[in-house]
Design a protein around this motif. Structure first.
Motif, PDB file in Angstrom:
ATOM      1  N   ALA A 180      16.982   9.600 -37.378  1.00 45.05           N
ATOM      2  CA  ALA A 180      17.510   9.694 -38.743  1.00 45.05           C
ATOM      3  C   ALA A 180      17.899   8.311 -39.264  1.00 45.05           C
ATOM      4  O   ALA A 180      17.602   7.963 -40.415  1.00 45.05           O
ATOM      5  N   LEU A 181      18.556   7.526 -38.430  1.00 51.53           N
ATOM      6  CA  LEU A 181      19.016   6.205 -38.854  1.00 51.53           C
ATOM      7  C   LEU A 181      17.860   5.253 -39.112  1.00 51.53           C
ATOM      8  O   LEU A 181      17.980   4.322 -39.921  1.00 51.53           O
ATOM      9  N   ALA A 182      16.726   5.484 -38.432  1.00 49.54           N
ATOM     10  CA  ALA A 182      15.560   4.608 -38.588  1.00 49.54           C
ATOM     11  C   ALA A 182      14.641   5.049 -39.716  1.00 49.54           C
ATOM     12  O   ALA A 182      13.713   4.331 -40.082  1.00 49.54           O
ATOM     13  N   ALA A 183      14.894   6.221 -40.283  1.00 45.98           N
ATOM     14  CA  ALA A 183      14.046   6.752 -41.345  1.00 45.98           C
ATOM     15  C   ALA A 183      14.415   6.116 -42.683  1.00 45.98           C
ATOM     16  O   ALA A 183      15.366   5.339 -42.800  1.00 45.98           O
ATOM     17  N   ASP A 184      13.651   6.471 -43.712  1.00 45.93           N
ATOM     18  CA  ASP A 184      13.918   5.993 -45.074  1.00 45.93           C
ATOM     19  C   ASP A 184      15.065   6.826 -45.641  1.00 45.93           C
ATOM     20  O   ASP A 184      14.861   7.889 -46.208  1.00 45.93           O
ATOM     21  N   THR A 185      16.287   6.349 -45.470  1.00 40.14           N
ATOM     22  CA  THR A 185      17.476   7.119 -45.823  1.00 40.14           C
ATOM     23  C   THR A 185      18.570   6.187 -46.309  1.00 40.14           C
ATOM     24  O   THR A 185      18.562   4.987 -46.009  1.00 40.14           O
ATOM     25  N   LEU A 254      19.076  -1.701 -29.460  1.00 37.38           N
ATOM     26  CA  LEU A 254      18.011  -0.942 -28.805  1.00 37.38           C
ATOM     27  C   LEU A 254      17.888   0.461 -29.383  1.00 37.38           C
ATOM     28  O   LEU A 254      16.772   0.958 -29.585  1.00 37.38           O
ATOM     29  N   TYR A 255      19.021   1.110 -29.652  1.00 41.72           N
ATOM     30  CA  TYR A 255      18.981   2.484 -30.175  1.00 41.72           C
ATOM     31  C   TYR A 255      18.174   2.555 -31.469  1.00 41.72           C
ATOM     32  O   TYR A 255      17.309   3.424 -31.635  1.00 41.72           O
ATOM     33  N   LEU A 256      18.420   1.619 -32.372  1.00 39.38           N
ATOM     34  CA  LEU A 256      17.675   1.599 -33.639  1.00 39.38           C
ATOM     35  C   LEU A 256      16.222   1.199 -33.420  1.00 39.38           C
ATOM     36  O   LEU A 256      15.318   1.728 -34.089  1.00 39.38           O
ATOM     37  N   GLU A 257      15.979   0.286 -32.515  1.00 40.43           N
ATOM     38  CA  GLU A 257      14.596  -0.144 -32.256  1.00 40.43           C
ATOM     39  C   GLU A 257      13.756   1.013 -31.725  1.00 40.43           C
ATOM     40  O   GLU A 257      12.592   1.178 -32.099  1.00 40.43           O
ATOM     41  N   LEU A 258      14.324   1.820 -30.842  1.00 40.72           N
ATOM     42  CA  LEU A 258      13.599   2.987 -30.328  1.00 40.72           C
ATOM     43  C   LEU A 258      13.308   3.965 -31.458  1.00 40.72           C
ATOM     44  O   LEU A 258      12.221   4.551 -31.525  1.00 40.72           O
ATOM     45  N   GLY A 259      14.266   4.140 -32.350  1.00 47.57           N
ATOM     46  CA  GLY A 259      14.050   5.010 -33.493  1.00 47.57           C
ATOM     47  C   GLY A 259      12.966   4.479 -34.421  1.00 47.57           C
ATOM     48  O   GLY A 259      12.137   5.248 -34.918  1.00 47.57           O
ATOM     49  N   ARG A 260      12.967   3.191 -34.643  1.00 41.35           N
ATOM     50  CA  ARG A 260      11.963   2.595 -35.531  1.00 41.35           C
ATOM     51  C   ARG A 260      10.555   2.737 -34.968  1.00 41.35           C
ATOM     52  O   ARG A 260       9.598   2.944 -35.706  1.00 41.35           O
ATOM     53  N   HIS A 261      10.434   2.620 -33.664  1.00 39.04           N
ATOM     54  CA  HIS A 261       9.116   2.817 -33.056  1.00 39.04           C
ATOM     55  C   HIS A 261       8.615   4.231 -33.333  1.00 39.04           C
ATOM     56  O   HIS A 261       7.444   4.431 -33.693  1.00 39.04           O
ATOM     57  N   ALA A 262       9.490   5.207 -33.175  1.00 36.02           N
ATOM     58  CA  ALA A 262       9.094   6.596 -33.437  1.00 36.02           C
ATOM     59  C   ALA A 262       8.700   6.784 -34.895  1.00 36.02           C
ATOM     60  O   ALA A 262       7.730   7.498 -35.201  1.00 36.02           O
TER      61      ALA A 262
END
Length: 340
Positions: A180-185, A254-262
């Motif tokens: 959710a944090l890595a999405a367009d929000t 790292l948490y955000l980077e993993l999300g951005r990859h997804a």
């Protein structure tokens, strides 16, 4: 066989595994009383912009929902959730087994509408017989929802205001919060901490072997919460396992980077479905992609691809879910494109 079945098929981020190896022979106190748990808590507080937050590490998502909800509710209270909310549809009655009813509201793309929540609470207290009914004692939402949809900052603010008016906590299930944090929000982690009384940061589905971090933001931690966690089977003796993982997830973003990859993988996969004219069941902005397949095509794909049944569309079509994750490789998406 390639798998888009869920976002927890793989083990864990290699950075987490490396930290676990490096710290493996250290002798540390149990039950979360170690320096890695404390370090992880400080990093999470900083990321949330909430220096006074109380944080606990639990073993999994269902345990977390059951323990948080049952610990915060009075015996005569239930929890409000969308009909499709995880606690009301996919947790095998875990909340009800704790003695608390799930009070459902209609779902709108997986979300609760603030206006309908306000109407529900107003109608409840306007009922002359409400003393004979299950009191609404908490509001549960998830971000993303079961359909991968997201609340806006404005919607969170409205829900928080309603909960404040009725003196009940707003609880956010963040099993997939990293996506959710890595999405367009327009919702940040600090916004979640501002608007929610309690939420959890999901590790199991976002790069950890296991574990969730519960964050109480408003000085409303249930009495003897650690004891309640242990009583209900959510406390690990080797608490270091969770502390080291979250300490790593909140190091160097790292948490955000993993999300951005997804999210990158999700956008690529959605573009392929769109190009090949597969209809979407819902417009999900996160890592869960819902498409409608002809039943014959579904049976053909199942021979080489794992994905999740979601619901029956009609007699000849089925809604299925393709989930990408922190671990999805682009080669897998290329292979699926050929099969489609």
């Amino acid at each position: 066989m390639i798998s888009f079945e869920n976002d927890y098929s793989e083990g864990a981020s290699e950075k987490i595994l490396q930290r676990l190896i490096e710290t493996n022979m250290e002798q540390l106190s149990g039950y979360g009383n170690d320096r890695y748990c404390e370090s992880a808590k400080e990093k999470i507080r900083k990321a949330c912009g909430c220096p006074e937050a109380e944080i606990s590490f639990l073993s999994g998502g269902t345990q977390t929902n059951r323990i948080v909800i049952s610990s915060m509710l009075q015996p005569y209270e239930g929890v409000i959730a969308a009909q499709t909310g995880h606690v009301s549809s996919h947790e095998a009655g875990a909340i009800e087994s704790s003695g608390h009813k799930v009070l459902t509201l209609p779902q709108h793309d997986g979300k609760i509408e603030p206006e309908e929540l306000a109407d529900y609470l107003n109608d409840f207290y306007g009922d002359g017989n409400h003393e004979h009914m299950v009191f609404p004692g908490m509001v549960y939402i998830s971000h993303p929802t079961e359909y991968g949809t997201l609340y806006t900052k404005g919607e969170l603010a409205e829900l928080a205001d309603i909960c404040l008016e009725y003196h009940i906590p707003l609880y956010l299930d963040g099993a997939r919060l990293g996506y959710a944090l890595a999405a367009d929000t327009d919702v940040t982690l600090k916004d979640v901490a501002d608007y929610c009384d309690v939420f959890y940061i999901g590790g199991t589905k976002v790069g950890a072997l296991c574990g969730e971090a519960v964050v109480f933001t408003k000085e409303n931690v249930p009495a003897h919460f650690l004891t309640r966690i242990k009583q209900q089977g959510g406390l690990l003796a080797k608490g270091r396992l969770l502390g080291i993982q979250f300490d790593t997830l909140f190091t160097e973003n790292l948490y955000l980077e993993l999300g951005r990859h997804a999210m990158k993988c999700a956008e690529k996969l959605k573009a392929i479905f769109k190009e090949k004219k597969y209809p979407f069941y819902i417009d999900s902005p996160t890592n869960q992609i819902f498409v409608v397949l002809e039943n014959e095509k579904m049976k053909e794909l199942e021979k080489k691809v794992k994905f999740s049944f979601w619901e029956k569309a009609d007699d000849t079509h089925t809604v299925v879910r393709f989930a990408v994750s922190w671990a999805t490789q682009e080669e897998m998406i290329d292979e699926l494109q050929e099969l489609l």
